[in-house]
Every structure is written in structure tokens, then in C-alpha cells.
Design a protein around this motif. Structure first.
Motif, PDB file in Angstrom:
ATOM      1  N   ASP A  69      36.297  51.035  32.242  1.00 51.63           N
ATOM      2  CA  ASP A  69      36.803  51.248  30.895  1.00 51.63           C
ATOM      3  C   ASP A  69      38.282  50.917  30.765  1.00 51.63           C
ATOM      4  O   ASP A  69      38.784  50.748  29.650  1.00 51.63           O
ATOM      5  N   ARG A  70      38.987  50.785  31.892  1.00 46.15           N
ATOM      6  CA  ARG A  70      40.421  50.494  31.832  1.00 46.15           C
ATOM      7  C   ARG A  70      40.734  49.016  32.043  1.00 46.15           C
ATOM      8  O   ARG A  70      41.888  48.625  32.124  1.00 46.15           O
ATOM      9  N   ARG A  71      39.684  48.186  32.137  1.00 46.67           N
ATOM     10  CA  ARG A  71      39.889  46.739  32.292  1.00 46.67           C
ATOM     11  C   ARG A  71      38.770  45.991  31.579  1.00 46.67           C
ATOM     12  O   ARG A  71      37.642  46.463  31.520  1.00 46.67           O
ATOM     13  N   ASN A  72      39.085  44.828  31.052  1.00 47.46           N
ATOM     14  CA  ASN A  72      38.037  43.925  30.610  1.00 47.46           C
ATOM     15  C   ASN A  72      37.715  42.967  31.757  1.00 47.46           C
ATOM     16  O   ASN A  72      38.404  42.946  32.783  1.00 47.46           O
ATOM     17  N   GLU A  73      36.678  42.167  31.600  1.00 52.71           N
ATOM     18  CA  GLU A  73      36.356  41.172  32.625  1.00 52.71           C
ATOM     19  C   GLU A  73      35.650  39.989  31.975  1.00 52.71           C
ATOM     20  O   GLU A  73      34.950  40.141  30.973  1.00 52.71           O
ATOM     21  N   VAL A  74      35.867  38.821  32.545  1.00 52.46           N
ATOM     22  CA  VAL A  74      35.203  37.602  32.085  1.00 52.46           C
ATOM     23  C   VAL A  74      34.519  36.947  33.277  1.00 52.46           C
ATOM     24  O   VAL A  74      35.125  36.802  34.349  1.00 52.46           O
ATOM     25  N   TYR A  75      33.260  36.568  33.103  1.00 57.51           N
ATOM     26  CA  TYR A  75      32.505  35.846  34.129  1.00 57.51           C
ATOM     27  C   TYR A  75      32.373  34.383  33.701  1.00 57.51           C
ATOM     28  O   TYR A  75      31.931  34.097  32.582  1.00 57.51           O
ATOM     29  N   PHE A  76      32.730  33.469  34.589  1.00 57.74           N
ATOM     30  CA  PHE A  76      32.546  32.033  34.381  1.00 57.74           C
ATOM     31  C   PHE A  76      31.512  31.541  35.387  1.00 57.74           C
ATOM     32  O   PHE A  76      31.743  31.598  36.600  1.00 57.74           O
ATOM     33  N   TYR A  77      30.375  31.080  34.895  1.00 55.46           N
ATOM     34  CA  TYR A  77      29.279  30.655  35.766  1.00 55.46           C
ATOM     35  C   TYR A  77      29.370  29.160  36.048  1.00 55.46           C
ATOM     36  O   TYR A  77      29.551  28.351  35.128  1.00 55.46           O
ATOM     37  N   PHE A  78      29.236  28.792  37.317  1.00 58.36           N
ATOM     38  CA  PHE A  78      29.217  27.377  37.680  1.00 58.36           C
ATOM     39  C   PHE A  78      28.297  27.188  38.890  1.00 58.36           C
ATOM     40  O   PHE A  78      27.717  28.150  39.393  1.00 58.36           O
ATOM     41  N   TRP A  91      35.162  35.555  38.522  1.00 55.96           N
ATOM     42  CA  TRP A  91      35.453  36.751  37.748  1.00 55.96           C
ATOM     43  C   TRP A  91      36.969  36.868  37.568  1.00 55.96           C
ATOM     44  O   TRP A  91      37.741  36.583  38.468  1.00 55.96           O
ATOM     45  N   GLY A  92      37.326  37.260  36.368  1.00 56.35           N
ATOM     46  CA  GLY A  92      38.732  37.479  36.059  1.00 56.35           C
ATOM     47  C   GLY A  92      38.859  38.715  35.193  1.00 56.35           C
ATOM     48  O   GLY A  92      38.037  38.932  34.297  1.00 56.35           O
ATOM     49  N   MET A  93      39.862  39.545  35.465  1.00 58.28           N
ATOM     50  CA  MET A  93      39.998  40.784  34.708  1.00 58.28           C
ATOM     51  C   MET A  93      41.466  41.182  34.587  1.00 58.28           C
ATOM     52  O   MET A  93      42.321  40.724  35.342  1.00 58.28           O
ATOM     53  N   ALA A  94      41.707  42.050  33.600  1.00 62.16           N
ATOM     54  CA  ALA A  94      43.056  42.552  33.381  1.00 62.16           C
ATOM     55  C   ALA A  94      42.958  43.891  32.668  1.00 62.16           C
ATOM     56  O   ALA A  94      42.003  44.163  31.947  1.00 62.16           O
ATOM     57  N   GLY A  95      43.955  44.721  32.890  1.00 65.77           N
ATOM     58  CA  GLY A  95      43.971  46.036  32.263  1.00 65.77           C
ATOM     59  C   GLY A  95      45.142  46.844  32.776  1.00 65.77           C
ATOM     60  O   GLY A  95      46.142  46.298  33.214  1.00 65.77           O
ATOM     61  N   GLU A  96      44.990  48.158  32.748  1.00 64.17           N
ATOM     62  CA  GLU A  96      46.133  49.004  33.063  1.00 64.17           C
ATOM     63  C   GLU A  96      46.261  49.345  34.539  1.00 64.17           C
ATOM     64  O   GLU A  96      47.170  50.079  34.911  1.00 64.17           O
ATOM     65  N   ASN A  97      45.382  48.841  35.390  1.00 64.61           N
ATOM     66  CA  ASN A  97      45.539  49.120  36.813  1.00 64.61           C
ATOM     67  C   ASN A  97      45.048  47.935  37.643  1.00 64.61           C
ATOM     68  O   ASN A  97      44.404  47.021  37.132  1.00 64.61           O
ATOM     69  N   LEU A  98      45.367  47.957  38.931  1.00 63.45           N
ATOM     70  CA  LEU A  98      44.987  46.880  39.847  1.00 63.45           C
ATOM     71  C   LEU A  98      44.025  47.368  40.925  1.00 63.45           C
ATOM     72  O   LEU A  98      43.886  46.723  41.959  1.00 63.45           O
ATOM     73  N   ASP A  99      43.352  48.476  40.684  1.00 59.32           N
ATOM     74  CA  ASP A  99      42.416  49.034  41.657  1.00 59.32           C
ATOM     75  C   ASP A  99      41.067  48.339  41.496  1.00 59.32           C
ATOM     76  O   ASP A  99      40.323  48.609  40.556  1.00 59.32           O
TER      77      ASP A  99
END
Length: 280
Positions: free
Chosen positions: A201-210, A259-267
Motif C-alpha cells: 500500500d505504500r508503493r505502486n508498481e508497474v510490470y513490463f512483459y517481454f 518490475w519497477g516501483m516507487a513510494g515512501e520506502n525502499l524496503d
């Protein structure tokens, strides 16, 4: 040379419950990546995360700022992650040239002024997959090859999810503000990714399929754990996962995804997991 951008606003789980197939795809599927001679972006209002691509052929492509950023340069208040999923190419950042082979990654920090993408061979171009997130501190630019990645071997053939997770642009490998990226490769005979499914809940994520063969596809699952939806995804397409959504998928054959993600923490392990028998 061209630059294109599409802006997508955030929607919540209550709205998504009423979406049909077309609405789901319009909100969360990124279909137009890897256009030749174009820097293409989707600006998401989840964490102000940007997903894009650059495919230079006959001439280099320059990373231009965008009106949506209201900044003199693209990286004035942002950081950028790059992973090459094509033939070899270079990224030149403020005069320093970085050579990227297949599946190599590059981190570019805040306030990098000029970025230029180029292919070594116009007939076999590099395909630079791009993720960007807001940044409030400048960290050094750094090339991370596949040999530099931290590799986790997870799953098993018995559960159809044997895979190698290559952690590349994460805080155990390179310093970043909030952006994290890596790539997962499924073994032959395995088709399920990220199982058990999870959400953070503290990060979004994007999946790029190849590495999805032309006649094959991946069924990407999203939504709340008790209210799931699915999107069929083809080669070199991405799915935006909101912080409230799970993200998992099953293919008609093995494949790879970034996978790429960003949010309020790096855990990396900050997530809520849901076993298969808990999903609805």
C-alpha cells in the motif's frame, strides 16, 4: 524524432469494481511502448510514476522535458531507471557514455542535464525501457549489468513458478531516492509470476512483459485480493498496478518481465502476501 506523453489519473478500488474490459485496459494497460524513433511516456498519478520507452534507429533520441513536468529539464526533480531489452546501444548522460547490452540497466540521478539514447546498429535497435519517479536528492549515475544484479531464485517447477529475480536498481545495489527496478525470468515450464500474490500500500508498481512469443500472452491479475480483475497482455506491454492492487500473472508459456516501483520506502519485502486460496 518525436516525444509523446499520455497522462493517466488515479482511480480507486470502488470505481474499478464497475469497469468493463475496455475501461480496465484504458486505465492500466500501456500498449504503445517501443515505438521506433520515439520517446514515449505514460505519466501516472500513482506516486507520479512515469513509464516509457526510447527506440532510436537512424539517429539518436534526446530525453526532452515535458509540459506536464513544469521543469526546465526532465531530470530536474526526477530520477530515471533504464533497462535495455533490445540490441546493444548507448546512453550518454552529461557527456559520459554508458554501453548497455541486453538486459543491462542504468540509473540516472536527479539534475542530470542532458540524456541521449543511441543504437549501435540502426537495423537492430536498442529498446530502452524507462521508469521515472520524483527525487529530492541527487545520487550518482551508475551502470548495473546483469552480472552486477543480486539474483534471487524462487518458486519451483511443481508450482509452475520457478524463476530468477534479478534485483538491479535497488538500494542493495545502487543508491536511489525511491525508484526500484529489476527483472524476473521464468524458467521453461513455469508460467506464474509473483505467487503468492501481494500488494504494498505504500508503493505502486508497474510490470513490463517481454520475451512473450507472438502467439502467446500473459493474463495479468490485479484488483483487491477479494475483488480481482484480469488484463490480457502481449509482448512489450506494461500494466500499472495501484498501491491498493495485487499484481500477479500467468502466461501461456514462460516469459520475462521488468518490475519497477516507487513510494515512501525502499524496503523490498514490505508487502502483504495472499495465498492462492485467499484470492477471490
Amino acid at each position: 524524432m518525436s516525444t509523446e506523453i499520455e497522462v493517466r489519473y488515479a482511480v480507486g478500488p470502488n470505481e474499478v469494481k464497475g469497469f468493463d474490459t475496455a475501461q480496465l485496459r484504458n486505465e492500466f494497460l500501456v500498449e504503445k511502448l517501443m515505438q521506433k524513433d520515439c520517446v514515449y511516456w505514460v505519466y501516472s498519478h500513482y506516486e507520479r510514476f512515469m513509464v516509457g520507452s526510447a527506440v532510436p534507429t537512424s539517429s539518436p533520441l534526446k530525453l526532452e522535458t515535458l509540459d506536464a513536468l513544469k521543469a526546465k529539464t526532465f531530470l530536474h526533480g526526477r530520477e530515471l531507471g533504464i533497462i535495455n531489452v533490445g540490441a546493444s546501444g548507448t546512453v550518454t548522460a552529461d557527456g559520459e557514455i554508458y554501453q548497455l547490452g541486453y538486459k543491462d540497466a542504468l540509473y540516472l540521478g536527479k539534475d542530470t542535464q542532458e540524456v541521449v539514447f543511441a543504437s549501435d546498429n540502426a537495423k537492430q535497435p536498442a529498446k530502452f525501457y524507462l521508469n521515472s519517479a520524483p527525487a529530492h536528492h541527487k545520487y550518482p549515475n551508475k551502470l548495473v549489468t546483469t552480472a552486477d544484479a543480486n539474483v534471487l531464485h524462487l518458486g519451483s517447477l511443481e508450482t509452475s513458478n520457478e524463476r530468477d529475480i534479478n534485483q538491479m536498481l535497488i538500494n542493495t545495489v545502487v543508491e536511489t531516492c525511491q525508484l526500484q527496478m529489476g527483472l524476473t525470468c521464468l524458467k521453461p515450464g513455469s508460467v506464474w509470476n509473483t505467487m503468492p500474490a501481494h500488494q504494498h500500500d505504500r508503493r505502486n508498481e508497474v510490470y513490463f512483459y517481454f520475451e512473450v512469443e507472438e502467439a502467446q500472452a500473459v493474463c495479468h491479475f490485479m484488483g483487491e485480493p477479494q475483488e480481482t480483475r484480469h488484463i490480457w497482455v502481449h509482448n512489450e506491454q506494461a500494466v500499472i498496478s495501484p498501491p491498493w492492487s495485487i499484481h500477479s500473472g500467468s502466461g501461456t508459456q514462460n516469459y520475462s518481465f521488468i518490475w519497477g516501483m516507487a513510494g515512501e520506502n525502499l524496503d523490498y519485502d514490505d508487502m502483504d502476501k495472499y495465498q492462492p486460496n485467499q484470492l477471490r
